[in-house]
Write a protein that holds these residues in place. Structure first.
Motif, PDB file in Angstrom:
ATOM      1  N   TRP A  88       0.820  -1.204   0.000  1.00  0.00           N
ATOM      2  CA  TRP A  88       0.000   0.000   0.000  1.00  0.00           C
ATOM      3  C   TRP A  88       0.859   1.261   0.000  1.00  0.00           C
ATOM      4  N   MET A  89       1.893   1.307   0.839  1.00  0.00           N
ATOM      5  CA  MET A  89       2.748   2.493   0.870  1.00  0.00           C
ATOM      6  C   MET A  89       3.445   2.701  -0.468  1.00  0.00           C
ATOM      7  N   ASP A  90       3.855   1.598  -1.094  1.00  0.00           N
ATOM      8  CA  ASP A  90       4.514   1.714  -2.391  1.00  0.00           C
ATOM      9  C   ASP A  90       3.528   2.212  -3.449  1.00  0.00           C
ATOM     10  N   SER A 100      -5.615   5.370  -4.002  1.00  0.00           N
ATOM     11  CA  SER A 100      -5.094   4.203  -3.296  1.00  0.00           C
ATOM     12  C   SER A 100      -5.964   3.781  -2.114  1.00  0.00           C
ATOM     13  N   PRO A 101      -6.327   4.695  -1.191  1.00  0.00           N
ATOM     14  CA  PRO A 101      -7.202   4.268  -0.093  1.00  0.00           C
ATOM     15  C   PRO A 101      -8.568   3.796  -0.572  1.00  0.00           C
ATOM     16  N   LEU A 158      -0.949  -2.418  -6.767  1.00  0.00           N
ATOM     17  CA  LEU A 158      -0.243  -2.605  -5.498  1.00  0.00           C
ATOM     18  C   LEU A 158      -1.191  -2.386  -4.323  1.00  0.00           C
ATOM     19  N   SER A 159      -2.075  -1.408  -4.440  1.00  0.00           N
ATOM     20  CA  SER A 159      -3.053  -1.161  -3.383  1.00  0.00           C
ATOM     21  C   SER A 159      -3.987  -2.353  -3.219  1.00  0.00           C
ATOM     22  N   LEU A 160      -4.354  -2.987  -4.343  1.00  0.00           N
ATOM     23  CA  LEU A 160      -5.214  -4.176  -4.287  1.00  0.00           C
ATOM     24  C   LEU A 160      -4.517  -5.324  -3.568  1.00  0.00           C
ATOM     25  N   ALA A 164      -5.684  -7.329   0.018  1.00  0.00           N
ATOM     26  CA  ALA A 164      -5.786  -8.767   0.274  1.00  0.00           C
ATOM     27  C   ALA A 164      -4.948  -9.158   1.490  1.00  0.00           C
ATOM     28  N   ALA A 165      -3.760  -8.586   1.610  1.00  0.00           N
ATOM     29  CA  ALA A 165      -2.870  -8.912   2.728  1.00  0.00           C
ATOM     30  C   ALA A 165      -3.461  -8.480   4.064  1.00  0.00           C
TER      31      ALA A 165
END
Length: 295
Positions: A88-90, A100-101, A158-160, A164-165
């Protein structure tokens, strides 16, 4: 089991609001950092451990009683949280604070499906409708910033992955918080997540020290505000709320982050985004009312 209202006499929604406001600052602080996402996330977590360390001795007896199976699940939960922060940060390097959010709003769907399969938690039709309303509102906030090609698409993907994580982290946390205190669970989850990120930084040869004073200030702010007052609070709430309900509360982040970005980063915010934010808040409130907050 005592409810938060019985032990603190403070309404549960107060802690929900505090957590939402706190995590809304995450995107802002990450944008202020010049360090890589993996380094920023690592120090965010490890500095949180430093802040919590003076109080750890009070939980010595509980720590000794934790089973090895629970330790494995704590490590797995920490790995999920670490990967969430990494991805998420990346993503914020490639896309906007609004976009992203907003993608993180898919988290409740993942968590709800997992809660049904693992815990047998069912969700009423009104709650499902409320979730759809909230998610539509959250996605609408970042819709104009979504990208379907180039670096913007990379950031959204990357946010997706981060979504999931964190869903895995949330589901493991729900089961662990049934018999482990919020402090012990949070301390070792943050520690294991930080260790995963530290290992990653060693592998990719990231510097551990070559950062200006401003970055160290950002690391500390990330530890105090969105981690202690955000993620720690949500870990505490898992004792009293269903995992899906806790996941729904974080849908307030896109609105909070967008408003903060408008004032602090000069990112534009439209009337449509404000209306979408109102829709989001209505959906979240309706969901929490309909989805049996008590776990």
């Amino acid at each position: 089991m005592q409810t938060p209202n019985q032990t603190t006499r403070i309404p549960l929604r107060f802690f929900v609001i505090i957590g939402i406001i706190a995590i809304s600052f995450s995107s802002i602080f990450v944008k202020w950092s010049t360090a890589s996402a993996s380094v920023t996330a690592m120090y965010r977590l490890l500095l949180t451990n430093v802040l919590m360390l003076p109080f750890l001795w009070k939980y010595g007896a509980e720590i000794v009683r934790v089973s090895w199976k629970s330790w494995l699940r704590i490590l797995a939960s920490g790995a999920g949280l670490g990967l969430h922060f990494l991805f998420w940060m990346d993503s914020l390097r490639f896309t906007t604070v609004a976009s992203s959010p907003a993608i993180l709003t898919l988290e409740p769907i993942f968590v709800m499906a997992g809660s049904f399969l693992i815990f047998g938690h069912r969700t009423s039709r009104p709650a499902l409708i409320s979730m759809v309303i909230a998610i539509v509102g959250a996605i609408s906030i970042g819709w104009g910033d979504f990208r379907f090609s180039g670096t913007g698409l990379k950031g959204d993907f990357l946010s997706l992955l981060g979504t999931a994580a964190v869903a895995v982290h949330m589901l493991l946390g729900k089961s662990l918080r049934e018999h482990i205190s919020a402090f012990v669970y949070s301390f070792f989850v943050f520690l294991s997540a930080g260790a995963v990120l530290a290992l990653y930084n060693v592998v990719v040869d990231e510097s551990f020290t070559a950062y200006p004073l401003q970055d160290w200030g950002v690391f500390l702010l990330l530890a105090i505000v969105p981690t202690v007052f955000g993620h720690y609070v949500f870990n505490w709430l898992l004792k009293y709320m269903k995992a899906a309900s806790v996941s729904m509360t974080v849908l307030g982040e896109p609105l909070g982050a967008s408003l903060l970005a408008y004032f602090l980063l000069n990112e534009a915010i439209t009337g449509l985004q404000l209306l979408a934010g109102c829709l989001l808040l209505i959906g979240v409130a309706m969901f929490l009312r309909n989805n049996e907050v008590k776990g």
